[in-house]
Motif scaffolding. Structure first.
Motif, PDB file in Angstrom:
ATOM      1  N   GLY A 102       0.814  -1.214   0.000  1.00 57.74           N
ATOM      2  CA  GLY A 102       0.000   0.000   0.000  1.00 57.74           C
ATOM      3  C   GLY A 102       0.842   1.256   0.000  1.00 57.74           C
ATOM      4  O   GLY A 102       0.507   2.242  -0.657  1.00 57.74           O
ATOM      5  N   SER A 103       1.976   1.227   0.723  1.00 58.29           N
ATOM      6  CA  SER A 103       2.861   2.386   0.758  1.00 58.29           C
ATOM      7  C   SER A 103       3.535   2.606  -0.594  1.00 58.29           C
ATOM      8  O   SER A 103       3.639   3.734  -1.070  1.00 58.29           O
ATOM      9  N   VAL A 104       3.977   1.510  -1.229  1.00 58.85           N
ATOM     10  CA  VAL A 104       4.562   1.628  -2.570  1.00 58.85           C
ATOM     11  C   VAL A 104       3.508   2.115  -3.556  1.00 58.85           C
ATOM     12  O   VAL A 104       3.778   2.962  -4.422  1.00 58.85           O
ATOM     13  N   PHE A 105       2.296   1.580  -3.415  1.00 61.87           N
ATOM     14  CA  PHE A 105       1.192   2.030  -4.269  1.00 61.87           C
ATOM     15  C   PHE A 105       0.981   3.537  -4.122  1.00 61.87           C
ATOM     16  O   PHE A 105       0.803   4.256  -5.111  1.00 61.87           O
ATOM     17  N   ASP A 106       0.995   4.031  -2.870  1.00 56.86           N
ATOM     18  CA  ASP A 106       0.820   5.474  -2.643  1.00 56.86           C
ATOM     19  C   ASP A 106       1.904   6.274  -3.348  1.00 56.86           C
ATOM     20  O   ASP A 106       1.638   7.337  -3.912  1.00 56.86           O
ATOM     21  N   ALA A 107       3.144   5.760  -3.291  1.00 55.18           N
ATOM     22  CA  ALA A 107       4.256   6.473  -3.937  1.00 55.18           C
ATOM     23  C   ALA A 107       4.051   6.552  -5.446  1.00 55.18           C
ATOM     24  O   ALA A 107       4.191   7.620  -6.063  1.00 55.18           O
ATOM     25  N   ILE A 108       3.717   5.404  -6.065  1.00 56.21           N
ATOM     26  CA  ILE A 108       3.498   5.391  -7.516  1.00 56.21           C
ATOM     27  C   ILE A 108       2.298   6.247  -7.872  1.00 56.21           C
ATOM     28  O   ILE A 108       2.288   6.979  -8.867  1.00 56.21           O
ATOM     29  N   PHE A 109       1.286   6.182  -7.028  1.00 58.25           N
ATOM     30  CA  PHE A 109       0.068   6.959  -7.262  1.00 58.25           C
ATOM     31  C   PHE A 109       0.355   8.460  -7.206  1.00 58.25           C
ATOM     32  O   PHE A 109      -0.127   9.230  -8.028  1.00 58.25           O
ATOM     33  N   GLN A 110       1.167   8.871  -6.234  1.00 59.48           N
ATOM     34  CA  GLN A 110       1.537  10.281  -6.125  1.00 59.48           C
ATOM     35  C   GLN A 110       2.353  10.716  -7.341  1.00 59.48           C
ATOM     36  O   GLN A 110       2.184  11.820  -7.853  1.00 59.48           O
ATOM     37  N   ALA A 111       3.241   9.838  -7.817  1.00 60.40           N
ATOM     38  CA  ALA A 111       4.033  10.179  -8.996  1.00 60.40           C
ATOM     39  C   ALA A 111       3.139  10.331 -10.221  1.00 60.40           C
ATOM     40  O   ALA A 111       3.293  11.260 -11.018  1.00 60.40           O
ATOM     41  N   SER A 112       2.176   9.410 -10.377  1.00 58.08           N
ATOM     42  CA  SER A 112       1.253   9.532 -11.511  1.00 58.08           C
ATOM     43  C   SER A 112       0.420  10.794 -11.385  1.00 58.08           C
ATOM     44  O   SER A 112       0.097  11.448 -12.384  1.00 58.08           O
ATOM     45  N   GLY A 113       0.090  11.156 -10.130  1.00 52.89           N
ATOM     46  CA  GLY A 113      -0.650  12.396  -9.914  1.00 52.89           C
ATOM     47  C   GLY A 113       0.158  13.613 -10.310  1.00 52.89           C
ATOM     48  O   GLY A 113      -0.367  14.554 -10.916  1.00 52.89           O
ATOM     49  N   ALA A 114       1.468  13.591  -9.992  1.00 56.05           N
ATOM     50  CA  ALA A 114       2.321  14.725 -10.361  1.00 56.05           C
ATOM     51  C   ALA A 114       2.408  14.864 -11.875  1.00 56.05           C
ATOM     52  O   ALA A 114       2.335  15.967 -12.419  1.00 56.05           O
ATOM     53  N   VAL A 115       2.555  13.724 -12.570  1.00 58.93           N
ATOM     54  CA  VAL A 115       2.617  13.767 -14.038  1.00 58.93           C
ATOM     55  C   VAL A 115       1.307  14.280 -14.607  1.00 58.93           C
ATOM     56  O   VAL A 115       1.277  15.117 -15.515  1.00 58.93           O
ATOM     57  N   SER A 116       0.192  13.777 -14.054  1.00 56.86           N
ATOM     58  CA  SER A 116      -1.108  14.184 -14.601  1.00 56.86           C
ATOM     59  C   SER A 116      -1.396  15.660 -14.335  1.00 56.86           C
ATOM     60  O   SER A 116      -2.097  16.306 -15.117  1.00 56.86           O
ATOM     61  N   GLN A 117      -0.863  16.193 -13.218  1.00 55.01           N
ATOM     62  CA  GLN A 117      -1.069  17.623 -12.949  1.00 55.01           C
ATOM     63  C   GLN A 117      -0.487  18.458 -14.087  1.00 55.01           C
ATOM     64  O   GLN A 117      -1.086  19.434 -14.532  1.00 55.01           O
TER      65      GLN A 117
END
Length: 447
Positions: free
Chosen positions: A270-285
């Motif tokens: 879940g923690s790794v998922f959060d990290a990847i999710f945050q990175a995808s969020g930064a790209v999508s921003q």
């Protein structure tokens, strides 16, 4: 779309300084939760006896009570910030969050953690959303096209920080789980220095005297529905948006429960998922959100993302189903649905709807301060959140039991994600309401 929507952002030196402070606050918030993510989740699951249904019930009850407190006390705090400034209440909110991390680390029983939740989120942090929205609206409240785009740009840097922090947190948790949770408290206390650096944003001429009528929770809650047809329709849109946003309170049981409760993540995954999710969020921003806001404007961005989000809610509701036998296939399905929903198609809606409500409120209700207007929006969010979290938490429990015991018909057998289908319907309705609102009711220029 107004002519201003496509212009480049031009800020004064003072605006740049305060925008940087807002960015640092957002990054600090993200770092605190990212560092402690895996350790905190392991700790809370252990307090719940590794029972995901119990975790779902606890989250829905605790979050619902916190939202109720915020709905009652939030307008008072926001109105006080209109009269005496934002600074004291911003500091109190960050101190409260630091106490929450410390209290979580110190909890040895579930009721200890429940008491910590109520004292911090329910009381010390009451009204923090409205005060932070008012802090930003002091700069851009009458220019929502800048507010949305700058918040999105700050969200990019927050996403970068959110990618790095969970990996650091996993490494630290291997040495000390409770010490890692306390790092979250330290990150929030450091933000107090940032808040003191940016100083007060509400100038003396713009302060509004404290009035009990504005601080009254019922008056605050109905403010959006009493002042103009356009503002009323935005209130209905916000009701739909914040109602389905309550589903995020049911994410943890869905993430960490085994099928059909959820997708079966471990806390480390879940923690790794959060990290990847945050990175995808930064790209999508950078690649999705900011271009959408710039090209479509706040209104049309909300409309189209409401339609898209409805589709991805449905996809997420089914991500626990093992289309392949692999555990990682389920994780990938969930990640794709969540990344598509939360980053490009959910966050723009907040960046759009809240600034529009602020602009409408200033035009339709000039006697109210920005804090009172923000409290009206966040109060609606809190009421819908408390009802929605209670309701969705218990609905999720019903879908889980129905799937396990086989008493639901096949077309309702959605497992732990069944309530997300209801959120899809509500979210779509919110987009349609705004779609049907004429431009002149929103004080927008004709196309």
């Amino acid at each position: 779309m107004s002519a201003e929507d496509g212009k480049e952002i031009v800020l004064t030196p003072e605006e740049r300084r305060l925008t940087l402070a807002h960015c640092l606050m957002k990054v600090g918030w993200t770092i605190g939760f990212g560092l402690s993510s895996a350790a905190r989740m392991e700790h809370v699951i252990a307090l719940c006896g590794n029972d995901m249904v119990r975790l779902s019930q606890f989250n829905s009850t605790a979050w619902g009570l916190n939202r109720m407190c915020a709905a009652v006390l939030g307008p008072i705090v926001a109105s006080l910030s209109d009269a005496y400034g934002r600074l004291p209440f911003l500091l109190l909110g960050r101190l409260g969050l630091g106490c929450w991390f410390a209290g979580c680390a110190a909890s040895t029983k579930l009721w200890h953690y429940a008491l910590t939740e109520q004292l911090t989120w329910g009381f010390l942090m009451c009204g923090w959303e409205a005060v932070e929205d008012a802090f930003f609206a002091d700069l851009f409240g009458e220019r929502p096209e800048l507010s949305g785009r700058i918040r999105s740009r700050n969200g990019f840097w927050s996403g970068i920080a959110g990618f790095v922090a969970p990996f650091v947190g996993i490494a630290c948790a291997s040495r000390s789980r409770l010490g890692t949770i306390l790092l979250g408290a330290v990150s929030q206390l450091l933000q107090c220095g940032v808040i003191l650096w940016h100083g007060e944003t509400l100038s003396a001429p713009n302060r509004k005297p404290f009035k009990l009528a504005m601080a009254n929770p019922f008056s605050s809650l109905t403010l959006l529905f009493r002042n103009g047809q356009g503002l009323r329709r935005l209130g209905y849109c916000a009701t739909c948006f914040t109602g389905c946003a309550s589903s995020w309170g049911t994410q943890e049981p869905f993430q960490f429960g085994a099928p059909p409760v959820g997708v079966g993540m471990s806390p480390a995954e879940g923690s790794v998922f959060d990290a990847i999710f945050q990175a995808s969020g930064a790209v999508s921003q950078g690649l999705v959100v900011q271009p959408l806001l710039k090209r479509l404007g706040n209104r049309r961005c909300f409309q189209w993302t409401s339609v898209s989000a409805a589709v991805f809610y449905v996809l997420m509701s089914q991500s626990w189903r093992p289309l392949g036998a692999s555990h990682y296939r389920r994780l990938a399905q969930y990640f794709v649905a969540m990344a598509l929903l939360q980053s490009p198609f959910n966050e723009p809606s907040f960046f759009c709807i809240q600034p529009m409500v602020m602009k409408q409120g200033i035009a339709a209700c000039p006697e109210a301060g920005k804090g009172a207007i923000a409290a009206a929006y966040s109060g609606l969010e809190n009421v819908m959140g408390s009802i929605g979290i209670f309701l969705l938490g218990w609905l999720a429990r019903g879908f889980i039991r129905g799937e396990r015991e086989g008493w639901l018909p096949w077309w309702l057998a959605w497992g732990g994600g069944g309530h997300f289908v209801l959120c899809a319907m509500v979210r779509f309705i919110g987009g349609v309401i705004l779609w049907k609102t004429p431009d002149h009711q929103l004080y927008l220029k004709e196309e």
